[in-house]
Design an enzyme around this catalytic site. Structure first.
Site, mmCIF file in Angstrom:
data_model
loop_
_atom_site.group_PDB
_atom_site.id
_atom_site.type_symbol
_atom_site.label_atom_id
_atom_site.label_comp_id
_atom_site.label_asym_id
_atom_site.label_seq_id
_atom_site.Cartn_x
_atom_site.Cartn_y
_atom_site.Cartn_z
ATOM 1 N NE ARG A 107 -19.649 -69.485 20.870
ATOM 2 C CZ ARG A 107 -19.868 -68.267 20.391
ATOM 3 N NH1 ARG A 107 -21.002 -67.975 19.770
ATOM 4 N NH2 ARG A 107 -18.932 -67.341 20.492
ATOM 5 C CG HIS A 151 -19.484 -63.263 23.669
ATOM 6 N ND1 HIS A 151 -20.000 -64.350 22.993
ATOM 7 C CD2 HIS A 151 -20.148 -62.191 23.198
ATOM 8 C CE1 HIS A 151 -20.958 -63.934 22.162
ATOM 9 N NE2 HIS A 151 -21.060 -62.622 22.269
ATOM 10 C CD GLU A 196 -20.118 -61.836 16.250
ATOM 11 O OE1 GLU A 196 -20.309 -60.645 16.526
ATOM 12 O OE2 GLU A 196 -21.003 -62.580 15.799
ATOM 13 C CG ASN A 325 -20.618 -66.101 15.535
ATOM 14 O OD1 ASN A 325 -20.454 -67.321 15.615
ATOM 15 N ND2 ASN A 325 -20.343 -65.284 16.525
ATOM 16 C CE1 TYR A 327 -27.545 -63.549 15.029
ATOM 17 C CE2 TYR A 327 -25.182 -63.215 14.799
ATOM 18 C CZ TYR A 327 -26.268 -63.666 15.530
ATOM 19 O OH TYR A 327 -26.069 -64.251 16.754
ATOM 20 C CD GLU A 402 -23.048 -65.324 18.385
ATOM 21 O OE1 GLU A 402 -23.635 -64.361 17.859
ATOM 22 O OE2 GLU A 402 -22.154 -65.202 19.229
HETATM 23 C C1 FCB Z 1 -23.497 -61.245 17.699
HETATM 24 C C2 FCB Z 1 -22.983 -61.372 19.117
HETATM 25 C C3 FCB Z 1 -24.021 -61.844 20.097
HETATM 26 C C4 FCB Z 1 -25.359 -61.192 19.836
HETATM 27 C C5 FCB Z 1 -25.750 -61.401 18.395
HETATM 28 C C6 FCB Z 1 -27.116 -60.874 18.045
HETATM 29 O O1 FCB Z 1 -22.736 -60.331 16.996
HETATM 30 O O2 FCB Z 1 -21.887 -62.253 19.160
HETATM 31 O O3 FCB Z 1 -23.553 -61.589 21.396
HETATM 32 O O4 FCB Z 1 -25.285 -59.852 20.140
HETATM 33 O O5 FCB Z 1 -24.805 -60.775 17.565
#
Ligand code: FCB
Length: 502
Positions: A107, A151, A196, A325, A327, A402
């Protein structure tokens, strides 16, 4: 899912649960190999400004990230993406490296100012040719490309004309989508309109820690609406420009919002953040409306008069998939009368809040082990996110577009980069994806963030998210042990043990 973000009875969340997959459940229960369905995509993700460099080549003009990173004090150490990891010149080697590792998907994003330098008017063929060559190279190596149109790198000229708070930017984006769709639609099946949009709207125009660095709550909500509109218009433009087999999606950084307690005030705080993080985008995109609770919670900030007749219909353009995405989760409580201080939001600290109308909500650190970003490692959050969106968008295939972690990686005396923490992170999160699959979620692929170390926005080059290590002096790439571990998983379609690969 916390009660605070549970569905209203009228929402699709209340519909039937997905059908569980006993074949996958049994594997977990017996501690047998964690095997993924055939055809599951094992990808890595990047974005244009974070890796390409070559910012003045081929007629490219500055984007808001060029301007922002060149403004003193905006990024760690004043670092910029001028060279980044020079992928623009090294893309052939990078594709070969992905193929050698065993990845099946990639991607990447297109730099708008490379293909349409002023953000309007005719396309620059040199810019499009770069992406045509990249895609051809990927296909020749059996790697399935997924293109993200946006992006975060708006052409500076469009920001000068008002940026995302202005309606015209959405029209410009649709025109750009049409150009890229016509150029690459014959060879790319997987498309993502926006990456995002929360970050673009609320970090770019609210807290100001991202480009263009404005700190105006009204502008941030206007930007959110015009990003939604841009997504809807671009989805229709792509459909008209490309073969019908192509799949169109959007990548949301939908937050997993947890209340600190079951106290009604904390539940209400979590609901408010959930609306501002998630409902503000998936409401119009999936259901054709903004949540009523969002409109009332922000009524002291904006009257939403920029939502015009027909916009919501445009935004709800049918999608083929949804990108998530993930984290780390958010833990919040109510804090009435709390003094406003600097706010950390995971992407940097600012005296300005990225949460309009929610100054009385407090964010807490989720307990547990943390990555180099200070983000808590919480794979259960990924499971919760997938199962939530399986119900929020029944029938829509999901991709994890992501997921990954930054660690303080360094080459060892043997010249190799050993990153057992990243292997453990990937193992735990992929196992969470597997658990969601076993429970009936339709997840079609996973893109690790990121293929290689790169420019991490306001953090500059200090945070290393790559599965491949980049020496910023020589730009030499060295796969970390996690890259080999992940490649092994991709080849077999089965997770190797977390302890293997290092
Ligand atoms: C996300 C972004 C990516 C990168 C990661 C760690 O929010 O989409 O570009 O910065 O975090």
């Amino acid at each position: 899912m916390p009660e605070s973000v549970s569905p209203s009875p009228s929402s699709p969340l209340a519909q039937a649960d997905p059908v569980a997959r006993p074949d996958l459940v049994a594997q977990d229960a017996q501690q047998a190999p964690v095997a993924f369905p055939p055809g599951f995509l094992w990808g890595a993700a990047t974005s244009a400004y974070q890796i390409e460099g070559a910012v003045r080549e081929g007629g490219r003009t500055p984007s808001i990230w060029d301007t922002f990173s060149h403004t003193p004090g905006r990024t760690a150490g004043g670092e910029t993406g001028d060279i980044a990891v020079d992928h623009y010149h090294r893309y052939r080697d990078d594709v070969r490296m992905m193929a050698d590792l065993g990845l099946t998907a990639y991607r990447f994003s297109v730099s708008w100012s490379r293909v349409q330098p002023t953000g309007r008017g005719p396309a620059v063929q040199v810019g499009l040719d770069f992406y045509r060559r990249l895609v051809d190279e990927l296909l020749a190596h059996g790697i399935k490309p997924a293109v993200t149109l946006y992006h975060w790198d708006l052409p500076q000229e469009l920001e000068d004309a008002g940026g995302w708070p202005e309606r015209d930017t959405a029209q410009r984006f649709a025109e750009y989508a049409q150009i890229v769709g016509e150029a690459l639609g014959d060879r790319v099946e997987n498309w993502i309109t926006l990456n995002e949009p929360w970050c673009s709207a609320f970090l770019g125009y609210g807290s100001g820690v991202h480009a263009p660095g404005r700190t105006d709550p009204v502008a941030s909500l206007r930007a959110a609406h015009h990003l939604n509109l841009a997504h809807g218009l671009a989805t229709s433009a792509l459909r008209s420009a490309m073969p019908a087999r192509n799949q169109i999606a959007v990548s949301l950084n939908s937050a997993v919002v947890r209340p600190l307690s079951q106290d009604p005030a904390d539940l209400a705080a979590a609901r408010r953040i959930d609306d501002l993080a998630n409902g503000v985008f998936h409401g119009p995109m999936l259901h054709g409306s903004y949540p009523a609770s969002l409109l009332s919670a922000t009524s002291s900030v904006t009257d939403w008069s920029y939502v015009l007749d027909g916009d919501l219909r445009t935004i709800k353009a049918p999608l083929n998939a949804l990108g998530l995405n993930y984290y780390t989760p958010a833990l919040v409580s109510a804090a009435p009368g709390e003094p406003k201080g600097p706010r950390a939001d995971g992407h940097g600290a600012s005296a300005h809040s990225p949460w309009p109308g929610a100054d009385d909500v407090l964010f807490h650190q989720t307990p547990g082990e943390r990555t180099e970003m200070g983000w808590t490692v919480d794979p259960t959050g990924l499971y919760d996110l997938i199962t939530r969106y399986s119900r929020e968008a029944p029938g829509l295939p999901l991709y994890i577009t992501e997921n990954g972690a930054a660690y303080d990686d360094k080459p060892g005396p043997d010249g190799q980069v050993h990153d057992p923490e990243r292997i453990a992170y990937l193992h735990a999160h992929l196992a969470a994806v597997h658990r969601a699959l076993a429970d009936g979620a339709d997840v079609r692929g996973y893109y690790l963030w990121s293929l290689m170390d790169n420019f991490e926005w306001a953090y500059g080059y200090e945070k290393r998210f790559g599965a491949v290590y980049v020496d910023y002096e020589t730009l030499e790439r060295t796969p970390k042990s996690s890259a080999r571990w992940y490649g092994e998983a991709a080849r077999a379609g089965v997770l190797p043990g977390a302890g293997s690969g290092d």
